[in-house]
Design a protein around this motif. Structure first.
Motif, PDB file in Angstrom:
ATOM      1  N   GLN A 161      50.342  30.411  40.002  1.00 57.91           N
ATOM      2  CA  GLN A 161      50.698  31.666  39.322  1.00 57.91           C
ATOM      3  C   GLN A 161      50.535  32.910  40.196  1.00 57.91           C
ATOM      4  O   GLN A 161      51.492  33.642  40.417  1.00 57.91           O
ATOM      5  CB  GLN A 161      49.892  31.833  38.031  1.00 57.91           C
ATOM      6  N   ALA A 162      49.325  33.188  40.675  1.00 58.77           N
ATOM      7  CA  ALA A 162      49.096  34.423  41.433  1.00 58.77           C
ATOM      8  C   ALA A 162      47.758  34.319  42.152  1.00 58.77           C
ATOM      9  O   ALA A 162      46.950  33.438  41.877  1.00 58.77           O
ATOM     10  CB  ALA A 162      49.108  35.638  40.506  1.00 58.77           C
ATOM     11  N   VAL A 163      47.535  35.255  43.076  1.00 60.27           N
ATOM     12  CA  VAL A 163      46.252  35.350  43.762  1.00 60.27           C
ATOM     13  C   VAL A 163      45.685  36.743  43.523  1.00 60.27           C
ATOM     14  O   VAL A 163      46.389  37.750  43.690  1.00 60.27           O
ATOM     15  CB  VAL A 163      46.385  35.095  45.274  1.00 60.27           C
ATOM     16  N   HIS A 164      44.419  36.790  43.119  1.00 55.65           N
ATOM     17  CA  HIS A 164      43.711  38.050  42.923  1.00 55.65           C
ATOM     18  C   HIS A 164      42.434  38.042  43.751  1.00 55.65           C
ATOM     19  O   HIS A 164      41.872  36.982  44.032  1.00 55.65           O
ATOM     20  CB  HIS A 164      43.361  38.257  41.448  1.00 55.65           C
ATOM     21  N   ASP A 165      41.961  39.225  44.114  1.00 49.60           N
ATOM     22  CA  ASP A 165      40.743  39.298  44.903  1.00 49.60           C
ATOM     23  C   ASP A 165      39.527  39.115  44.007  1.00 49.60           C
ATOM     24  O   ASP A 165      39.653  38.864  42.794  1.00 49.60           O
ATOM     25  CB  ASP A 165      40.682  40.593  45.708  1.00 49.60           C
ATOM     26  N   ALA A 166      38.342  39.267  44.580  1.00 49.41           N
ATOM     27  CA  ALA A 166      37.108  39.008  43.842  1.00 49.41           C
ATOM     28  C   ALA A 166      36.952  39.918  42.629  1.00 49.41           C
ATOM     29  O   ALA A 166      36.338  39.536  41.621  1.00 49.41           O
ATOM     30  CB  ALA A 166      35.909  39.165  44.780  1.00 49.41           C
ATOM     31  N   GLU A 167      37.517  41.118  42.715  1.00 44.12           N
ATOM     32  CA  GLU A 167      37.417  42.069  41.596  1.00 44.12           C
ATOM     33  C   GLU A 167      38.548  41.913  40.590  1.00 44.12           C
ATOM     34  O   GLU A 167      38.627  42.664  39.609  1.00 44.12           O
ATOM     35  CB  GLU A 167      37.412  43.502  42.134  1.00 44.12           C
ATOM     36  N   GLY A 168      39.454  40.984  40.845  1.00 44.75           N
ATOM     37  CA  GLY A 168      40.557  40.768  39.916  1.00 44.75           C
ATOM     38  C   GLY A 168      41.801  41.576  40.220  1.00 44.75           C
ATOM     39  O   GLY A 168      42.741  41.600  39.417  1.00 44.75           O
ATOM     40  N   ASN A 169      41.835  42.245  41.368  1.00 44.76           N
ATOM     41  CA  ASN A 169      43.014  43.019  41.751  1.00 44.76           C
ATOM     42  C   ASN A 169      44.058  42.104  42.390  1.00 44.76           C
ATOM     43  O   ASN A 169      43.707  41.207  43.158  1.00 44.76           O
ATOM     44  CB  ASN A 169      42.631  44.114  42.750  1.00 44.76           C
ATOM     45  N   PRO A 170      45.337  42.340  42.111  1.00 44.46           N
ATOM     46  CA  PRO A 170      46.369  41.505  42.735  1.00 44.46           C
ATOM     47  C   PRO A 170      46.295  41.602  44.258  1.00 44.46           C
ATOM     48  O   PRO A 170      46.157  42.691  44.814  1.00 44.46           O
ATOM     49  CB  PRO A 170      47.676  42.102  42.202  1.00 44.46           C
ATOM     50  N   VAL A 171      46.386  40.465  44.918  1.00 45.10           N
ATOM     51  CA  VAL A 171      46.417  40.442  46.373  1.00 45.10           C
ATOM     52  C   VAL A 171      47.829  40.800  46.826  1.00 45.10           C
ATOM     53  O   VAL A 171      48.810  40.267  46.310  1.00 45.10           O
ATOM     54  CB  VAL A 171      45.999  39.057  46.909  1.00 45.10           C
TER      55      VAL A 171
END
Length: 1011
Positions: A188-198
């Protein structure tokens, strides 16, 4: 696990189910760990030893081997068990062989918790362990060296579906000091540790949304997750990626189960790998002009421009772990080659690769196979510091369907030549000499320690690295060059040295190194642009991708001039390099080739291009009599990848300007495809081309394109002709589409008049196709018809049954019955229709009206354990399989049957008898991804059920249990509900006796892959 839900699936739709928990107590001798080696066949020159087994370790999904030879294991027993088979959670284990006998002597629990349930990947980097467990990627850190995790950090979040093995997979440390990893088509998607879209280096959010990425993806990033790149995309369930010393990426990918399309890929930088339609997102089953005849090729859209070729097709399977072997312990045939586990056919293979033009070709050499023990399910393979292999064995009766049949077993095997003790040599990375020696290791974890130490040393390591860069082993050279280029101020010198190397792989690598440093990539491309190696020129083309178009275009043209017209790898590299600059690139090339653009060696450049002038050039090719007929479909397909504003006028001209006297198949195809691609009928009106349009449409009478165009443009004068098409074959999607066009246009009177005027044989066909449409308009057509005593009773009964196929029709039948207004002569037909309704409420009401017998002959089946021991009759089993009420209704064998669920041609090679019985009797126990059943409710309240074969932003296509495909606009869908049950009936025993069931399994056991 791994791509386990991609092997088989519940016998109608997702034929990999598995054992019931009662089988965990099974104690047959051939399932005991002490007999494990006897069930395997090992390649000449190698032997297997049992490194560890149950009860010390259970169900390994993924492994890694650290720099000291210890094996780290993701031990998973909570897969798809929400309540937890083990309440304490799954574990990360460490096994060590302390005496070199090839068997583990000690075990440690590094980490345990519900937060790592169903971990699918592990990567050991010193005291940091990366664990992939959707929707997270964790880093577990051992601060004090006691082999216990002291801290947990989140590296990535909101990445993939929990408890789904098409999501994030294992990480790998590359020779360039970067991390490589991937996820499958539920990532689906990749997000960083804080939940922000990479955001990728190209500036796009890393999301599966076709903007621009789609499906499974391969990633590269720094150790902290920064400098994120999408290396390739549009895979299905690419389980693991591996990388060699030159920086070339390799991985496997799993097909939609049962289509013999499992593949191995060279991951070309920024490549699209064709699982779904690049432009629309449609699935591979969607009809398209020029699609390959062979399903394994069609599966990956390999006939579409913009799709990177496959390295190798391996048939059916459930591909899992992969590594690249750069050691010397194994026989030469396995050295410097891909090594791969495939849990489906119970095998570990090598794929010796050779350069083939700008790409590669490969063959298959088996290393380890479960010839006698079909529970052998290799899930991963890694290289130890001594060059031996460790193979993880999930060990299960089935693989896939998101289900585990056995959680009480699991094994690790060591593969090495005879009399090769397991050992981990001493190493020291504190000095340049020691670290450089460690860099030569075949073990990735040791190379990580060496690379990190050497990189920190910078100029202090230069002397030893320069010496290694001149080694006779080009792979050692490659590792040295990566580090030399990352010494401050030495990148240009290193690249200059590499670009002069005799070995073409090192020259390829020079371009890859240049893209990771601050050197002048354009100058390097100019230097290598006429290199004798097509591999190097391929890499030049790929390296052009992000260069400004005014600089790119002349270089691209020089590379394009060297295309031989046959090398698809080279062609796709050119396409990737020209991205976002097609107008300038194609123009520069045309200036060089002039009129010779229309030659056999140059036409593919046009086919692959996406410039403004491409549409006009394609039209010229289609009209050129010297262009072979067999290439016409691919040029027509190329239009689909061009913007509408660039092609509309060209398509209209193609459609309407053909010679009316020319009725050749070629011209008819061109007219058909051109008409079907027009944006709207308004374009015809604007140019006063109604007459020409009508003449062109006449060419298509009786075809799917004809029905589609009549429907799309509401051509009422053509409606009567649709009746004839509708009755040609009531079971066909074309006939259903024809009748739907009339029903949706509320042409009920046209249909009724036809129905009353037809002979009984034709009337039967019309009634059937109306029912197969499942459209509520059938009530208006049949309302008076079924009660008309002047109509033949057999037709009235048929109409009654077909009426019940739509929700509204079934509700009206119930109402008539409850109000006692339905003729008794029609009651049996109504009963059958209502009991098979897609609406649960209607079925419940029908059961009250028509109580059913509990089972066939009221004879309960014995337990599966007893059925497995029975021998059946193959010939009788084939008859059961081919009975219209059982398997052949939804499955194909050798091309015969309906293609609703996966083909079962090789099911005997994939499933044990136990798993077959489970799949037949409990089809909903394990439903594989892409074969789930859906209920669709449209805005008229009609209810449909089936398997989705394609979903785009505009429409969905599904196939119902009768094998009929339907397409519904997204705007007309009120609800789309994924079911947790299979389309396959859950009461198969009601239509089979015990003997017939045993015969069926006996026959299915004979359906095996030809050797």
């Amino acid at each position: 696990m791994k791509s386990f839900p991609t092997l088989l699936f519940s016998i109608t739709l997702c034929c990999i189910s598995s054992f019931s928990t009662s089988l965990r107590a099974e104690k047959e001798p051939d399932r005991l760990a002490k007999n494990a080696i006897e069930g395997l066949e090992i390649a000449d020159g190698l032997e297997a030893s049992l490194f560890v087994s149950e009860p010390e370790m259970l169900s390994p999904t993924n492994i890694d081997i650290d720099a000291y030879g210890r094996v780290w294991v993701c031990e998973v027993v909570n897969y798809r068990r929400r309540n937890g088979e083990r309440p304490e959670g799954d574990r990360i284990l460490i096994f060590e062989d302390e005496d070199g006998d090839g068997k583990a002597d000690s075990k440690k629990v590094f980490y345990q918790g519900r937060d790592i349930d169903t971990a699918m990947g592990i990567c050991v980097l010193g005291n940091r362990v990366i664990v992939s467990v959707a929707p997270y990627v964790f880093i577990l850190i051992d601060d004090d060296g006691d082999d216990k995790a002291d801290r947990k950090q989140v590296l990535f979040s909101q990445t993939g579906q929990p408890q789904h093995d098409h999501s994030n997979h294992a990480f790998l440390f590359g020779p360039d000091g970067k991390l490589y990893w991937n996820f499958g088509n539920t990532g689906q998607a990749v997000h960083d540790a804080e939940g922000n879209p990479v955001i990728s280096k190209e500036g796009h959010a890393v999301v599966d949304n076709r903007q621009p990425y789609i499906g499974g993806m391969v990633f590269r990033c720094d150790l902290d997750g920064s400098n994120f790149e999408v290396v390739g995309h549009n895979f299905r369930n690419n389980y693991e990626v591996t990388v060699d010393s030159f920086g070339t990426l390799w991985q496997s990918d799993n097909d939609d189960d049962g289509n013999q399309g499992v593949r191995i890929n060279y991951v070309m930088q920024h490549g699209n790998f064709g699982y779904r339609d690049e432009i629309t997102g449609a699935g591979w089953r969607d009809p398209r002009v020029g699609m390959a005849e062979e399903v394994p090729l069609r599966h990956w859209h390999l006939n579409d421009p913009g799709v990177v070729p496959n390295l190798l097709q391996t048939g059916g399977g459930s591909p899992t772990g992969i590594c690249f072997y750069e050691g010397k312990l194994l026989p030469e045939v396995f050295q410097n080659e891909i090594i791969h586990t495939d849990a489906g056919p119970n095998i570990v293979r090598a794929y010796p690769v050779e350069n083939d033009g700008a790409g590669y070709s490969a063959e298959i050499v088996n290393i380890m196979e479960g010839t006698r023990d079909k529970w052998f399910r290799p899930s991963d393979v890694c290289v130890a510091p001594d060059g031996s292999l460790i193979v993880a064995d999930w060990y299960d009766p089935g693989v896939g369907g998101h289900h585990m049949g056995d959680i009480a077993k699991g094994r690790l095997f060591r593969i090495a030549p005879p009399e090769s003790p397991y050992h981990s040599s001493e190493f020291d990375v504190s000095t340049p000499e020691g670290a450089t020696e460690a860099l030569k290791s075949p073990n990735a974890a040791r190379r990580y320690l060496a690379w990190t130490a050497l990189h920190e040393m910078q100029r202090d390591a230069e002397t030893t690295l320069v010496a290694l860069s001149q080694d006779e082993n080009p792979r050692f050279q490659a590792r040295a060059y990566w580090l030399l280029a990352k010494i401050d101020g030495r990148a240009q010198q290193t690249i200059d040295e590499m670009s002069q190397e005799e070995n073409s792989d090192l020259r390829v690598q020079s371009l890859r190194v240049a893209l990771q440093t601050d050197v002048d990539v354009v100058a390097l491309i100019g230097q290598l642009i006429n290199d004798p190696s097509p591999q190097v020129r391929r890499e030049c083309a790929l390296s052009l991708r992000d260069i400004p178009q005014n600089v790119k275009a002349p270089l691209w043209a020089k590379l394009a001039l060297q295309h031989d017209g046959e090398d698809r790898w080279y062609l796709e590299a050119l396409g990737i390099g020209a991205a976002d600059s097609w107008d300038a690139c194609l123009s520069a090339w045309l200036e060089e080739v002039g009129d010779k653009w229309n030659s056999p060696s140059n036409r593919d450049i046009v086919w692959r291009s996406r410039a403004q002038q491409t549409a006009g050039m394609l039209a010229k090719l289609l009209r050129d009599a010297d262009v072979p007929n067999e290439t016409v479909p691919r040029y027509l397909r190329a239009f689909d990848f061009l913007p509408q504003e660039d092609k509309s006028e060209v398509l209209l001209d193609l459609a309407l300007s053909s010679n009316p006297e020319d009725r050749s198949a070629r011209t008819n195809l061109i007219v058909q495809e051109a008409l079907s691609r027009l944006p709207s009928y308004d374009l015809v009106r604007e140019q006063n081309k109604e007459v020409e349009f009508s003449e062109a449409l006449n060419r298509l009478r009786g075809s799917a394109a004809y029905v589609e165009l009549v429907s799309r443009y509401g051509l009422k004068d053509r409606y009567p002709e649709l009746i004839e098409i509708a009755t040609a074959d009531p079971q066909s999607s074309l006939s259903v589409k024809a009748i739907l066009t009339l029903l949706e246009a509320k042409q009920n009177e046209v249909i009724r008049e036809a129905l009353y005027s037809m002979e009984p044989e034709q009337a039967e066909k019309l009634i059937q196709v109306i029912g197969n449409s499942q459209h509520g308009g059938s009530v208006a057509v049949f309302n008076k018809y079924i009660e008309d005593d002047e109509v033949d009773l057999s037709l009235r009964r048929l109409a009654t049954g077909q009426l019940g196929k739509s929700k509204y029709g079934a509700e009206q039948l119930l109402k008539r019955i409850n109000e006692k207004k339905l003729s008794k002569k029609l009651m049996v037909s109504a009963e059958a229709a209502l009991l098979r309704s897609a609406d649960q409420n209607i079925r419940n009401a029908a059961i009250k009206l028509f109580p059913q017998a509990p089972s066939r002959n009221n004879k309960p089946l014995p337990p599966i354990q007893e059925l497995v021991k029975r021998e059946g009759n193959v010939a009788k089993g084939r008859l059961v399989f081919n009975d219209v009420g059982t398997c052949i209704k939804c499955h194909q064998v050798h091309g015969f049957g309906k293609e609703v669920g996966p083909a079962l041609t090789e099911i005997g090679s994939k499933l044990s008898r136990e798993a077959m019985y489970e799949a037949i009797l409990f089809p909903s126990a394990g439903i594989s991804h892409n074969y789930e059943s859906y209920t669709i409710i449209d805005d008229d309240g009609n209810i449909y059920s089936g398997v989705l074969t394609s979903i785009t932003d505009e429409e969905i296509t599904f196939k119902n249990v009768d094998g009929i495909s339907r397409t519904i606009k997204q705007e007309n869908i009120d609800e789309l509900i994924k079911q947790d049950i299979s389309l396959m009936p859950a009461d198969m025993q009601k239509i089979m006796t015990e003997e017939e069931l045993v015969d069926l399994v006996e026959y299915m056991s004979t359906l095996k892959k030809e050797q």
